[in-house]
Design an enzyme around this catalytic site. Structure first.
Site: not given
Ligand code: SAH
Length: 348
Positions: A99, A112, A119, A123, A126, A198, A339
């Site tokens: 995406e 973006c 991944c 997390c 996510c 990020s 995303c």
């Molecule tokens: N892997 C990298 C970049 C990808 S995600 C990272 O962890 O930074 C980009 C941002 O979106 C990150 O800060 C991630 O923690 C956040 N993110 C992912 N899912 C989310 C969600 N459901 N709500 C809010 N932020 C989210």
């Protein structure tokens, strides 16, 4: 359309000018041909050898034999009704999907981009990580996301954030090569001051990145103010804890002079109290930094929630404690612009 699954062909869009030159000389061609081809690919953005009209037909055929261009196919384009956000679901030459989102700010359009298919980081909140990791993206595939979005939308792109699917520092070499191509004066020539990377906090790579002094903004996905709370939602914290992460961030700032941006996804009842704000302010008190508060975006597999009111309250707490903080503007809420959600719907 030329795809890149053809075995043995070189992915030409991922070559830096000097690498392309080397390849062209190997074909027995003159050096200036490499310059022309690089310009077709990265300035005129023509991904088709047949359209490179200042090259002889013979050379074009030779290029088709030896090289391929990893083109992306637009499977879906979602346009927001509330702002000018556009989200793309692309199919890669091997059938995987990623995406890409275009966001409009007062200072221009930012894209973006994704850096991996899926991944590994796990997390909890996510969507990109739920089905795990498939593969790294090549530097050309990261770059193509921008070229394709720019071509399709007709909008000029002036900034890039590496905040799509994947962990950029877990695909380090390809990401660095992508940044070199993106900022190359003979190509798109984007200043890396307009780029944010990020990371969830792969500490050794933060030190390596600092040494390159690229000038980009480092965004750290912090999301909690103590190790217990962070480990609960971010498994990477068991490997590199908050203390190690912030030590690496201090080093990054010392070497590059670039202010760090900390991302803080606010989750109801987990990390949004006044006490959490006090703990966060204490952690960041000696930093030149900025905290970006994001009300957690609800994904269907999890129950985490928050809202803009909670975010505004948390921002106030932080500001009272002397920490510079903003609430991230929600863009493309009507098209699930956060995303990983679209790809999941499509692949599973
Ligand atoms: N892997 C990298 C970049 C990808 S995600 C990272 O962890 O930074 C980009 C941002 O979106 C990150 O800060 C991630 O923690 C956040 N993110 C992912 N899912 C989310 C969600 N459901 N709500 C809010 N932020 C989210």
């Amino acid at each position: 359309m030329i795809s890149c699954d053809d075995n043995g062909k070189i992915d030409i869009l991922g070559l830096l000018p000097e690498e392309l030159e080397e390849q062209i000389l190997l074909l027995g061609e003159k050096k200036f041909r490499a310059k022309q081809i690089f310009e077709w690919l990265h300035v005129k953005r023509v991904p088709d050898f047949d359209k490179m009209t200042n090259l002889s037909v013979q050379l074009r055929n030779l290029l088709k034999e030896k090289f391929c261009v990893k083109s992306l196919f637009i499977v879906k384009r979602l346009e927001s009704n509330t702002d000018n956000t556009v989200k793309y679901l692309y199919r890669l030459p091997d059938g995987n999907h990623v995406e890409t989102v275009i966001m409009e700010y007062s200072y221009g359009n930012t894209v973006c981009v994704s850096t991996q298919v899926g991944c590994k980081m796990g997390c909890r909140f996510c969507a990109s990580t739920i089905a795990g990791y498939k593969r790294d993206l090549a530097s050309s595939e990261i770059l193509s996301q921008i070229y394709t979005a720019e071509r399709d939308s007709g909008r000029k792109i002036s900034g890039v954030v590496l905040m799509g699917i994947g962990e950029p520092l877990d695909n380090y070499d390809n990401v660095i090569n992508f940044l070199k191509l993106l900022s190359h004066e003979k190509g798109m020539n984007m200043s890396l001051r307009h780029v944010s990377l990020s990371t969830c906090g792969i500490v050794p790579r933060i030190y390596e990145l600092a040494e390159l002094k690229l000038g980009l903004t480092l965004s750290i996905s912090l999301h909690a103010s103590n190790n217990r709370a962070r480990s609960e939602i971010m498994p990477v914290n068991n490997r590199y804890d908050i203390n190690e992460l912030l030590t690496a961030c201090r080093y990054y700032f010392k070497v590059t002079g670039r202010r760090i941006s900390f991302e803080y996804a606010l989750i109801d009842g987990h990390n949004d109290s006044r006490g959490d704000a006090q703990e966060l302010a204490a952690l960041l008190k000696d930093f030149v930094c900025h905290v970006n508060i994001i009300p957690v975006n609800k994904i269907k597999e999890r129950d985490y929630r928050s809202d803009r009111k909670a975010a505004a309250r948390f921002q106030k707490y932080l500001e009272q404690l002397g920490i510079n903080a903003t609430v991230r503007r929600t863009l493309g809420a009507d098209i699930d612009a956060a995303c990983g959600q679209l790809r999941r719907e499509y692949e599973i």
